[in-house]
Design a protein around this motif. Sequence first.
Motif, mmCIF file in Angstrom:
data_model
loop_
_atom_site.group_PDB
_atom_site.id
_atom_site.type_symbol
_atom_site.label_atom_id
_atom_site.label_comp_id
_atom_site.label_asym_id
_atom_site.label_seq_id
_atom_site.Cartn_x
_atom_site.Cartn_y
_atom_site.Cartn_z
ATOM 1 N N GLY A 62 0.816 -1.210 0.000
ATOM 2 C CA GLY A 62 0.000 0.000 0.000
ATOM 3 C C GLY A 62 0.849 1.259 0.000
ATOM 4 N N SER A 63 1.951 1.247 0.748
ATOM 5 C CA SER A 63 2.838 2.418 0.787
ATOM 6 C C SER A 63 3.510 2.647 -0.559
ATOM 7 C CB SER A 63 3.901 2.232 1.876
ATOM 8 O OG SER A 63 3.317 2.140 3.155
ATOM 9 N N LEU A 64 3.994 1.561 -1.176
ATOM 10 C CA LEU A 64 4.637 1.677 -2.487
ATOM 11 C C LEU A 64 3.657 2.240 -3.515
ATOM 12 C CD1 LEU A 64 7.209 1.065 -4.154
ATOM 13 C CD2 LEU A 64 6.208 -1.190 -4.650
ATOM 14 N N TYR A 65 2.438 1.706 -3.506
ATOM 15 C CA TYR A 65 1.404 2.183 -4.437
ATOM 16 C C TYR A 65 1.124 3.670 -4.208
ATOM 17 C CZ TYR A 65 -3.310 2.914 -6.306
ATOM 18 O OH TYR A 65 -4.400 3.413 -6.970
ATOM 19 N N THR A 66 0.954 4.080 -2.929
ATOM 20 C CA THR A 66 0.575 5.463 -2.624
ATOM 21 C C THR A 66 1.679 6.444 -2.973
ATOM 22 O OG1 THR A 66 -0.730 4.568 -0.780
ATOM 23 C CG2 THR A 66 -0.444 6.942 -0.848
ATOM 24 N N LEU A 67 2.943 6.038 -2.829
ATOM 25 C CA LEU A 67 4.048 6.920 -3.202
ATOM 26 C C LEU A 67 3.939 7.355 -4.661
ATOM 27 C CD1 LEU A 67 7.134 5.259 -1.457
ATOM 28 C CD2 LEU A 67 6.264 7.555 -1.035
ATOM 29 N N PHE A 68 3.583 6.420 -5.533
ATOM 30 C CA PHE A 68 3.484 6.739 -6.956
ATOM 31 C C PHE A 68 2.132 7.357 -7.311
ATOM 32 C CE2 PHE A 68 6.970 3.745 -6.929
ATOM 33 C CZ PHE A 68 7.834 4.271 -7.885
ATOM 34 N N GLN A 69 1.088 7.019 -6.557
ATOM 35 C CA GLN A 69 -0.254 7.505 -6.885
ATOM 36 C C GLN A 69 -0.516 8.912 -6.374
ATOM 37 O OE1 GLN A 69 -2.661 7.712 -4.155
ATOM 38 N NE2 GLN A 69 -4.340 8.456 -5.424
ATOM 39 N N ASN A 70 0.022 9.252 -5.214
ATOM 40 C CA ASN A 70 -0.301 10.525 -4.563
ATOM 41 C C ASN A 70 0.265 11.704 -5.365
ATOM 42 O OD1 ASN A 70 -0.126 12.825 -2.614
ATOM 43 N ND2 ASN A 70 -0.956 11.313 -1.210
ATOM 44 N N GLY A 94 3.208 11.288 -7.948
ATOM 45 C CA GLY A 94 2.142 11.619 -8.894
ATOM 46 C C GLY A 94 2.366 11.051 -10.272
ATOM 47 N N ALA A 95 2.746 9.762 -10.329
ATOM 48 C CA ALA A 95 3.063 9.156 -11.625
ATOM 49 C C ALA A 95 1.835 9.050 -12.523
ATOM 50 C CB ALA A 95 3.685 7.777 -11.415
ATOM 51 N N TRP A 96 0.653 8.889 -11.919
ATOM 52 C CA TRP A 96 -0.592 8.833 -12.686
ATOM 53 C C TRP A 96 -1.652 9.633 -11.935
ATOM 54 C CZ3 TRP A 96 1.747 4.228 -10.885
ATOM 55 C CH2 TRP A 96 1.220 3.709 -9.703
ATOM 56 N N PRO A 97 -2.774 9.986 -12.558
ATOM 57 C CA PRO A 97 -3.791 10.807 -11.884
ATOM 58 C C PRO A 97 -4.304 10.118 -10.618
ATOM 59 C CG PRO A 97 -4.216 10.711 -14.235
ATOM 60 C CD PRO A 97 -3.126 9.717 -13.963
ATOM 61 N N ASN A 107 7.029 20.793 -6.415
ATOM 62 C CA ASN A 107 7.466 19.500 -5.890
ATOM 63 C C ASN A 107 8.640 18.970 -6.729
ATOM 64 O OD1 ASN A 107 7.758 16.900 -4.980
ATOM 65 N ND2 ASN A 107 5.613 16.323 -5.242
ATOM 66 N N PRO A 108 9.829 18.803 -6.119
ATOM 67 C CA PRO A 108 10.998 18.387 -6.909
ATOM 68 C C PRO A 108 10.979 16.921 -7.312
ATOM 69 C CG PRO A 108 11.577 18.574 -4.586
ATOM 70 C CD PRO A 108 10.165 19.052 -4.711
ATOM 71 N N VAL A 109 10.146 16.081 -6.669
ATOM 72 C CA VAL A 109 10.164 14.643 -6.968
ATOM 73 C C VAL A 109 8.990 14.224 -7.849
ATOM 74 C CG1 VAL A 109 11.366 14.123 -4.813
ATOM 75 C CG2 VAL A 109 8.872 14.035 -4.866
ATOM 76 N N GLN A 110 8.122 15.161 -8.202
ATOM 77 C CA GLN A 110 6.940 14.796 -8.977
ATOM 78 C C GLN A 110 7.309 14.381 -10.392
ATOM 79 O OE1 GLN A 110 3.818 17.804 -9.315
ATOM 80 N NE2 GLN A 110 2.374 16.196 -8.781
ATOM 81 N N PHE A 111 6.665 13.305 -10.876
ATOM 82 C CA PHE A 111 6.927 12.799 -12.217
ATOM 83 C C PHE A 111 6.485 13.825 -13.266
ATOM 84 C CE2 PHE A 111 7.532 7.966 -12.287
ATOM 85 C CZ PHE A 111 8.213 7.991 -11.069
ATOM 86 N N PRO A 112 7.224 13.919 -14.369
ATOM 87 C CA PRO A 112 6.765 14.773 -15.475
ATOM 88 C C PRO A 112 5.568 14.127 -16.170
ATOM 89 C CG PRO A 112 8.710 13.545 -16.135
ATOM 90 C CD PRO A 112 8.505 13.254 -14.667
ATOM 91 N N HIS A 113 4.932 14.874 -17.057
ATOM 92 C CA HIS A 113 3.787 14.358 -17.815
ATOM 93 C C HIS A 113 4.283 13.296 -18.799
ATOM 94 C CE1 HIS A 113 -0.351 14.667 -19.295
ATOM 95 N NE2 HIS A 113 0.169 14.412 -20.497
ATOM 96 N N THR A 114 3.831 12.047 -18.607
ATOM 97 C CA THR A 114 4.269 10.928 -19.452
ATOM 98 C C THR A 114 3.057 10.152 -19.943
ATOM 99 O OG1 THR A 114 4.434 9.364 -17.616
ATOM 100 C CG2 THR A 114 6.372 10.740 -18.046
ATOM 101 N N ILE A 116 -0.531 6.942 6.390
ATOM 102 C CA ILE A 116 0.844 7.381 6.687
ATOM 103 C C ILE A 116 1.462 8.089 5.482
ATOM 104 C CG2 ILE A 116 3.175 6.567 7.216
ATOM 105 C CD1 ILE A 116 1.805 4.299 8.859
ATOM 106 N N VAL A 117 1.390 7.454 4.307
ATOM 107 C CA VAL A 117 1.992 8.066 3.113
ATOM 108 C C VAL A 117 1.178 9.286 2.670
ATOM 109 C CG1 VAL A 117 2.769 7.660 0.753
ATOM 110 C CG2 VAL A 117 2.930 5.828 2.444
ATOM 111 N N GLY A 118 -0.132 9.243 2.865
ATOM 112 C CA GLY A 118 -0.952 10.403 2.554
ATOM 113 C C GLY A 118 -0.554 11.608 3.380
ATOM 114 N N LEU A 119 -0.248 11.382 4.660
ATOM 115 C CA LEU A 119 0.223 12.475 5.513
ATOM 116 C C LEU A 119 1.595 12.981 5.053
ATOM 117 C CD1 LEU A 119 -0.887 11.290 9.055
ATOM 118 C CD2 LEU A 119 -1.694 13.291 7.807
ATOM 119 N N MET A 120 2.424 12.064 4.540
ATOM 120 C CA MET A 120 3.697 12.505 3.953
ATOM 121 C C MET A 120 3.438 13.461 2.785
ATOM 122 S SD MET A 120 5.859 8.925 3.961
ATOM 123 C CE MET A 120 6.976 9.576 2.709
ATOM 124 N N GLY A 121 2.419 13.144 1.982
ATOM 125 C CA GLY A 121 2.066 14.012 0.861
ATOM 126 C C GLY A 121 1.600 15.387 1.316
#
Length: 701
Positions: A148-156, A161-164, A665-672, A646-651
Amino acid sequence: MLGCIFGLIFGAVTVYVGIEAGLTVAASIPIAVLSISVLRALGRASILENNIVQTTGNAGQSIAAGVIFTLPALIFLGFDLEYFRIFVLAMLGGWLGLLFMIPLRRQLIVEEHGTLTYPEGTACADVLLAGERGGSFASRVFLGLGLGSLYTLFQNSDIFGAWPDTPNYEPDLGKQHILKGSAVRLDAVPEYLGVGYIIGTRVAGTMFAGGVFSWLVLMPAIYFFGSRLAGPLYPAVKPVAQMSPGEMWIAYVRPMGAGAVAASGLITLIKTIPTIVGALKAGLGNLRKSKEVLASEERTDRDLPMWVVVGGSVALVALMWIFLTFKPVPGAQTGMLANLAASLLIVIFGFLFVTVSSRIVGLIGSSANPISGMTIATLMATAAIFLVKGWTAPAYGALAITVGGVVCIASANAGDTSQDLKTGYIVGATPWKQQLALMIGVCVSTFAVGITLSMVNLGYEEFHPMTKTWDVSAAHDGVQNQGTFTRKEFRVTEPDRTQQTLEGSSYVLLNAVGSHELADGKYLYNPATKTIEVEWTPGIGSEKAAAPQARLMATVINGILQQKLPWGLVLLGVFLVIAIELMGVRSLTFAVGSYLSIATTFAIFLGGVARWMVDRAAARAGETSEESEISPGSLYASGLIAAGGIVGLMGVGMKLLERVMHRDNPVQFPHTFLSHDWVSVLMFALLAGSLYYFARKPLEK
């Protein structure tokens, strides 16, 4: 120490999930499971040590539930939500609930052991006993937490923010604009998936039905009938044809949903009146009996002494009066007499509903405890007293919500305290040590509760550019001038969700509550241009953090003290609930679903669908054991909830850091190629598939 750590974590997670979803899930079993694993890794621990960890940590969840249901109403009443106020009221309410519960323990937990089952407390005891025998459940919780944490890191969207994070579809079909005004959205977060799985298919489906009614029936109907109106239709401040689905939800659905939740809460309270009366009689009888019966010398029957209960309760009342008198809500100063009356009302309603809550959870469990209904009754009685006394200024609304908030926190904590003491009774714990652990847990967890609530409010707040000519010297009904506000620059959010930096200035802060000219909220007026240039939207109350119960509490207070309500919409919600009750459906769940964004209820419903698929697969395989709190699926779902929180609070922390550093945000994914709604749906489906897989995979013996 370990219990305090879990109290901080689960208190924060409960605030984050509860303020968004409008409901909470029990934390005692996940805490017990994690405690067994951690203490076993550190060295052999006794069942009583694990029980103390679980008891201390669970205080955070119950305090958080009481806080999020009430105190955010201060924002909806037009006041600021201060961290120090949350901390003090949460601690006073938590201690009050615990102290009032202590004299009831022997009667409810011991003497009525066969009558009052306390389902969550008994299930938690089963976990502790299985852990003592060598059973291992923690791996499934940690698995859910990790994936769940791995998923939220990329989803949030506030982290990678790798995907919407919220796929969105707004229908507008054909020349007749069929379903225009509606929207189908999905908050693709793991915590909602886990919540839906735990609450079950029926409850999740009923909640989603409320969302479908609001977003796919009511909102298209509003557009259909109102799109040809030239001007705005109250309580909106712009024509229906120009409103987005989100604006329509804020203006029309939320008042109706608040009326629905209020009506269903009162119906639930009325249904439980026989139980409440029985609980109160039994509680009073137990207090009379305790004067004649000396406490046993047995270790397992020794409570904190009565002088601690009485002295502590008197001290709490005095502290409440001092706090209300010398640290009032900014802009809501009230007199010493009113503060004394509020303190006494807290004691009266607190004792009444602590007694009721402690007994009801033994009969029907904590999840069905009508805390919202009891809080509504408290607010209605308090507001009615204030109305008779002529105390109808906005400041008294803040005082009323303070009374309701402390009573709600006390009732929530008393219910969970009863479950913890039941667990302790079954495993042979020492009651006074549990009670002391709960006091410590209350003190520690309130730090996390206050910080998290403040972070969510600040992290989700938005500034929107606007241009509206305004005569600040004229009187405007429902709009208050709150003085000068200076800010050098703003990160404003445009209608297309892009952000840009706006040069600041010296503004006049306007606060609108129940105005026909401005939607509820805060606005920045520029004296140089004589226009309102910025709309300031608080994080709590937005689509991401709807806080339905707190909105309901503000609605009750405004309805009685200020008579400022869109009664047509509120009564629509009331009669909708009556119709649902006549069909034999639990209306409170439907009402909460009708208030929340469909993005929230849809995700919760998909968790319920996963639960239905697991149950069907188990039935086909001839398995007779039903899904329970300690089943593989429920443990994995608990891990998903913790991960999302937990990861949501990190966001949220990342978003606050962006504001402080004045940079993106310096770690946010570019538009791909990943930046499409279908990718978000696919990834969420894979996460749901993992829930099904690990729910069907047996636990290791």
